[in-house]
Design an enzyme around this catalytic site. Structure first.
Site, PDB file in Angstrom:
ATOM      1  CG  ASP A  16      -1.762   1.178   1.388  1.00  0.00           C
ATOM      2  OD1 ASP A  16      -2.397   1.556   0.393  1.00  0.00           O
ATOM      3  OD2 ASP A  16      -1.801   1.769   2.482  1.00  0.00           O
ATOM      4  CG  ASP A  18      -1.482   7.649   0.663  1.00  0.00           C
ATOM      5  OD1 ASP A  18      -0.651   8.569   0.645  1.00  0.00           O
ATOM      6  OD2 ASP A  18      -2.228   7.381  -0.294  1.00  0.00           O
ATOM      7  CG  ASP A 175      -2.040   2.174   6.403  1.00  0.00           C
ATOM      8  OD1 ASP A 175      -2.480   3.252   6.839  1.00  0.00           O
ATOM      9  OD2 ASP A 175      -2.316   1.751   5.270  1.00  0.00           O
TER      10      ASP A 175
END
Length: 199
Positions: A16, A18, A175
């Protein structure tokens, strides 16, 4: 930051963007908070709600926020305002060094790496270029490339296909819960990167 890497014979790695490769989540929060206030929100946007939606396509996030706060929002307008506000903060972006170093080491070992991000393609590419990561990731998948974004597995399955690696031999770095759900749905093991802990 210490990464807990599961045991396995991994053929490729999917990241991922961000909150995983780049510490942008606080900046995205500030941009969303302002955009939602421009759309009529009369309080601070819930940080817990914001973080729970990490990885979800931006337009969907706008719709979720509107519904949560009982606001009639023009999701396309809010989406574009939010991304413009985010780009104003681009000078504050920082790499999440432990994750970036893992990606660099994987490439040195001849393993393919890719990015699968819930952000719009132009913002994802701009972030990668600003942070010097574009050459590292030849494969980039965004919601524009698939029918269903995270938490559906489509983006990770497409990233695996583009890397030429079977899904079960890919390891995902994420995240947020929608991305972890997507990894599990794709039959991939995952590493949780806590976007609230700085590297």
């Amino acid at each position: 930051m210490k990464l807990k890497i599961p045991a396995g014979d991994f053929g490729g790695y999917i990241f991922d963007l961000d909150g995983t490769l780049v510490d942008t989540m606080p900046l995205h929060y500030r941009a969303w908070n302002r955009a939602m206030q421009l759309a009529g929100l009369r309080e601070e946007l819930s940080e817990d709600l914001f973080y729970s939606l990490g990885g979800m396509p931006t337009v969907k996030v706008a719709a979720v926020f509107g519904k949560h706060y009982g606001l009639e929002v023009d999701v396309e307008k809010v989406f574009h305002q939010k991304e413009a506000l985010f780009l104003e903060l681009k000078s504050e972006m920082k790499l999440i060094e432990a994750v970036v170093q893992f990606a660099r080491d994987a490439v040195k070992q001849g393993k393919p790496v890719s990015v699968a991000s819930g952000g719009p393609r132009d913002i994802v590419r701009t972030t990668l270029e600003l942070m010097g990561l574009a050459p590292l990731f030849p494969v980039v998948v965004t919601p524009e490339d698939v029918v269903h974004g995270k938490p559906a597995p489509d983006m990770f399955l497409l990233a695996a296909e583009k890397m030429g690696v079977p899904p079960e031999r890919c390891l995902v770095f994420e995240d947020a819960q929608p991305g972890i759900q997507a990894a599990e749905a794709a039959g991939m093991l995952w590493v949780h990167v806590d976007s609230r802990i700085k590297s």
